[in-house]
Write a protein that holds these residues in place. Structure first.
Motif, PDB file in Angstrom:
ATOM      1  N   GLN A 427       0.733  -1.224   0.113  1.00  0.00           N
ATOM      2  CA  GLN A 427       0.002  -0.148   0.162  1.00  0.00           C
ATOM      3  C   GLN A 427       0.953   1.348  -0.085  1.00  0.00           C
ATOM      4  N   TYR A 430       2.427   1.988  -3.289  1.00  0.00           N
ATOM      5  CA  TYR A 430       1.341   2.597  -4.070  1.00  0.00           C
ATOM      6  C   TYR A 430       1.143   3.957  -4.111  1.00  0.00           C
ATOM      7  N   PHE A 431       1.247   4.550  -2.903  1.00  0.00           N
ATOM      8  CA  PHE A 431       1.222   5.929  -2.720  1.00  0.00           C
ATOM      9  C   PHE A 431       2.608   6.522  -3.163  1.00  0.00           C
ATOM     10  N   GLN A 432       3.532   5.827  -2.903  1.00  0.00           N
ATOM     11  CA  GLN A 432       5.277   6.423  -3.287  1.00  0.00           C
ATOM     12  C   GLN A 432       4.975   6.485  -4.817  1.00  0.00           C
ATOM     13  N   ILE A 436       3.805  10.225  -3.587  1.00  0.00           N
ATOM     14  CA  ILE A 436       3.318  10.679  -2.322  1.00  0.00           C
ATOM     15  C   ILE A 436       4.347  10.126  -1.035  1.00  0.00           C
ATOM     16  N   SER A 437       4.883  10.887  -0.185  1.00  0.00           N
ATOM     17  CA  SER A 437       5.921  10.419   0.634  1.00  0.00           C
ATOM     18  C   SER A 437       5.281   9.311   1.608  1.00  0.00           C
ATOM     19  N   MET A 438       5.906   8.559   2.164  1.00  0.00           N
ATOM     20  CA  MET A 438       5.501   7.677   3.224  1.00  0.00           C
ATOM     21  C   MET A 438       4.927   8.070   4.291  1.00  0.00           C
ATOM     22  N   MET A 444      -2.404   9.952   5.989  1.00  0.00           N
ATOM     23  CA  MET A 444      -3.520   9.738   5.088  1.00  0.00           C
ATOM     24  C   MET A 444      -4.582   8.505   5.480  1.00  0.00           C
ATOM     25  N   MET A 445      -3.737   7.307   5.538  1.00  0.00           N
ATOM     26  CA  MET A 445      -4.394   6.047   5.937  1.00  0.00           C
ATOM     27  C   MET A 445      -5.077   6.063   7.381  1.00  0.00           C
ATOM     28  N   GLY A 448      -7.850   8.363   7.756  1.00  0.00           N
ATOM     29  CA  GLY A 448      -9.087   7.780   7.021  1.00  0.00           C
ATOM     30  C   GLY A 448      -9.607   6.550   8.012  1.00  0.00           C
ATOM     31  N   PHE A 449      -8.758   5.730   8.667  1.00  0.00           N
ATOM     32  CA  PHE A 449      -9.055   4.845   9.764  1.00  0.00           C
ATOM     33  C   PHE A 449      -9.767   5.503  10.838  1.00  0.00           C
ATOM     34  N   LYS A 451     -11.488   8.618  10.950  1.00  0.00           N
ATOM     35  CA  LYS A 451     -12.764   9.320  10.643  1.00  0.00           C
ATOM     36  C   LYS A 451     -13.958   9.173  11.509  1.00  0.00           C
TER      37      LYS A 451
END
Lengths: 478, 261
Positions: A427, A430-432, A436-438, A444-445, A448-449, A451
């Motif tokens: 995952q 995929y962002f990288q 998108i930096s780690m 972000m994750m 979201g988790f 929220k």
């Protein structure tokens, strides 16, 4: 997760400074004499001394609980300082008389006590070590009949309310740490919302432990009369010491008919360093009583600090149609241990409860959800929904879920859902691969988790909480 | 489109790479110029997916030999996110699901990371919303996709279209499509192929990794490379793909074994 995901040094704890201020402390140790001394220092009425002594005598007969999934060396209760107060004038007439060093400390923590910031519309009670140093907006609240003051003052000014409600939700002998708190607590906040009154502003208490040897034992009591409502926020920080400090607070909430209390905490006590040295032992009893019909108590907590967290904000749903809610994000990193959750005790008819718990574990930390849903024989038509999600970051952290469900009424509907997910390397890649930096990816994750829980927080608090989690996890994956 | 003197975008020389101690790539050499569409074909296990992941910088793969030069720069020195910002895009064979992160947020953060890298202005939520709505047409996606969590609950075809949407938005210089056609029905395949064709310009290049010839009915490559045993064993024009379709890979695998000895 493979070798490239490993713990790096985390962002230093930015609240770790010590304020150099003269304090009035008792020598370490606990005895009836110490309790009498605390009570005398605060010039308490007889009923308070008796309350303390009753608690102390019960405490002596109790043993420290050891059922939580946490481990720590045994605490020497005779080495703790039970009373430490910043030296200042006895009676303060206004904020101008508060020691400027103290005000600076709170400014540094981002809490403005100077009533300049009227726009912020939050009344603050600031507690430094064991003593309340300033409470803002008291007059404005008094216009509506709302009482918001240090509990030490309430003991003098509203003894009938204190005598009636103190210990009514968490009895003196409820558990080991609550008994200890009942014996030695020195301050905290008292809130009283009169009938049919929505509290005109959010109330907030800010706790700061400064003294290295002192324990902090605050006591919070909130009473919401029929048809009233209040939103209460609590924030906590402490300096960095390489010894462990004990924090054993008690919070009691009482909601009468049609009353609503929303209690939010962002807990950021010093968590100890990455090797587990130092940090706060946070052993807290929080319980709300939905005594009246249609009453509602909602707990929201964001637990990010403390070396050990032992905390189960609970609701006792006595009034018919009353509602209990628990929304929690508990993040642990490095060597932190958290055993946290809730108890929803359904006694009245058609009572409802919701539990949303999000645990995030990184580093070598241990994060457990422990929750009880209990439905009594007379609780017809009860409903509960529980959702416990755990997220693991890296492969050295642990997560547990311990749900206890006891149902004695066959009309009850109790649902429990649990999930465990992992922030996986794929995952992150995929962002990288999208540039998108780690760190941003994790942030972000995590947002979201969490929220569902952050949505329950007042806006400014939600932003703060989001930032805090990102900060706490900085460098946890590299 | 082949032009003699267009810029070299990617130059791979004798690339050797391994995963968990097993050597997968055993000396890959390839040159890609601006405006070109290259296809890499081969059997499962031939190393073609590994090749795409190595180019993107997946941490599980270790390069033990050879060089990769991207627009004159040593690609192996760059972190995966820097490769992406510099214009390398990998359309994943299995796009990841990211619960709790909206597709719109994901796309915006990715877009702005690239903008910032190039010293361009980052777009706020409103401007970005407009931009992304235009791009949705490329893959015939509905705006409701934007509000959903990244790839969560998407069908296989939706996931692949989402990859192409990201590609449309990020406008890569080198787009690597790793078996984007696998698992697609014919309609989805056409949508993906049309997206790819729309996005191909004289300034960028595409590396299309595929197992089957059928995508090549819609995306016409300038070069077809056949990979076997961790090497490119044959390179030709689009007619090579047709030959493979007829004769299978077997005859080329024999060639690979022969050259390995």
């Amino acid at each position: 997760m493979s070798t490239s995901v490993k713990s790096l040094v985390s962002q230093p704890y930015k609240y770790g400074f010590v304020t150099d201020i003269e304090s009035d402390s008792l020598p370490p140790g606990l005895s009836e004499d110490v309790i009498r001394l605390i009570s005398a220092k605060k010039n308490e009425p007889e009923f308070m001394l008796n309350f303390r002594l009753r608690a102390y005598r019960q405490w002596l007969k109790m043993t420290e609980p050891n059922w939580a999934a946490v481990g720590y060396p045994s605490i020497d209760y005779q080495k703790i300082v039970y009373y430490s107060a910043p030296k200042q004038k006895d009676k303060l007439q206004s904020l101008d008389e508060v020691d400027p060093t103290l005000l600076e400390t709170f400014e540094k923590l981002g809490i403005s006590l100077s009533e300049q910031k009227r726009l912020s519309n939050v009344a603050v009670d600031a507690i430094f070590d064991s003593v309340s140093v300033a409470t803002t907006f008291r007059e404005k609240l008094a216009e509506k009949g709302v009482i918001f003051c240090p509990i030490s003052e309430a003991v003098h000014d509203y003894p009938e309310l204190i005598e009636k409600y103190l210990g009514s939700v968490v009895p003196v002998g409820d558990n080991y740490f609550a008994a200890l708190n009942s014996a030695v607590f020195t301050d905290g906040s008292f809130v009283y919302i009169p009938k049919n009154t929505p509290c005109p502003m959010e109330l907030s208490t800010y706790f700061r432990i400064n003294n290295g040897e002192s324990g902090q034992f605050e006591r919070t009591l909130i009473v919401a009369e029929e048809g009233s409502s209040v939103t209460y926020l609590e924030g906590c920080t402490a300096p960095m010491f390489d010894t462990n400090q004990l924090h054993a607070a008690v919070v009691e909430l009482v909601a009468l008919d049609n009353a609503e209390i929303k209690y939010s905490t962002v807990q950021n006590w010093f968590a100890g360093d990455e090797n587990g040295k130092g940090g706060i032992y946070n052993f807290v009893t929080k319980r709300g009583l939905c005594q009246g019909k249609n009453s509602k108590i909602s707990w929201t907590q964001v637990e990010t600090g403390s070396a050990i967290t032992w905390k189960y904000p609970s609701c006792v749903l006595i009034g018919d149609n009353s509602v209990g809610e628990f929304y929690s994000v508990a993040l642990t990193n490095h060597m932190q241990q958290a055993d946290t959750g809730t108890k929803m005790v359904h006694i009245g008819k058609n009572t409802r409860s919701t539990i949303i718990s999000k645990g995030i574990s990184a580093g070598k930390s241990k994060n457990s959800y422990r929750g009880l849903v209990k439905v009594g024989p007379k609780a017809e038509g009860t409903r509960n929904y529980s959702q416990c999600d755990s997220m693991l970051i890296g492969d050295t952290a642990g997560a547990n879920t311990f749900p206890y469900i006891q149902v004695q009424n066959n009309t009850a509907q109790v649902e429990h859902e649990a999930s465990t997910s992992k922030i996986g390397e794929d995952q992150l890649f995929y962002f990288q691969q999208r540039g998108i930096s780690m760190e941003d990816a994790i942030s972000m994750m995590i947002s979201g988790f969490c929220k569902d829980v952050f949505n329950q927080l007042p806006m400014e608090f939600a932003v703060e909480a989001d930032r805090l989690l990102a900060l706490k996890l900085e460098g946890s994956v590299g | 489109m082949i032009r003699e003197n267009s810029d070299v975008i990617l130059s791979v020389q004798d690339l050797v790479a391994e995963v968990e101690g097993t050597e997968i790539l055993k000396g890959v050499t390839l040159k890609v110029r601006a405006g070109e569409i290259h296809t890499v074909m081969g059997l499962n296990g031939s190393g073609k997916s590994t090749f795409s992941k190595v180019l993107a910088g997946h941490p599980d793969y270790t390069v033990t030999g050879g060089t990769i030069t991207y627009r004159g720069q040593d690609l192996l020195e760059l972190e995966p996110e820097d490769r992406a910002r510099a214009g390398i895009f990998l359309a994943f064979q299995y796009p990841l699901e990211i619960p709790g992160v909206s597709n719109l947020d994901f796309l915006r953060v990715a877009y702005n990371a690239r903008q910032a890298h190039h010293g361009h202005e980052e777009l706020d939520a409103f401007d970005f919303d407009e931009l992304v709505r235009d791009k949705l047409d490329v893959v015939k996606m509905d705006a409701s996709f934007l509000g959903r969590s990244v790839n969560e609950g998407f069908s296989g075809g939706e996931k692949k279209r989402n990859e192409i949407l990201q590609m449309a938005l990020l406008e890569p210089t080198l787009a690597i499509l790793d078996e984007t056609d696998s698992g697609l029905d014919i309609d989805a395949l056409k949508i993906v192929a049309e997206g790819v064709n729309q996005l191909a310009t004289p300034d960028n290049a595409m590396l299309v990794i595929t197992h089957y010839q059928r995508l090549l009915n819609y995306v016409v490559p300038d070069y077809v490379h056949v990979m076997a045993g961790g090497r490119i064993v044959r390179t030709g024009g689009k007619e090579l793909a047709l030959e493979l379709e007829e004769r299978g890979y077997e005859w080329l695998s024999d060639v690979a074994e022969a050259t390995a000895r």
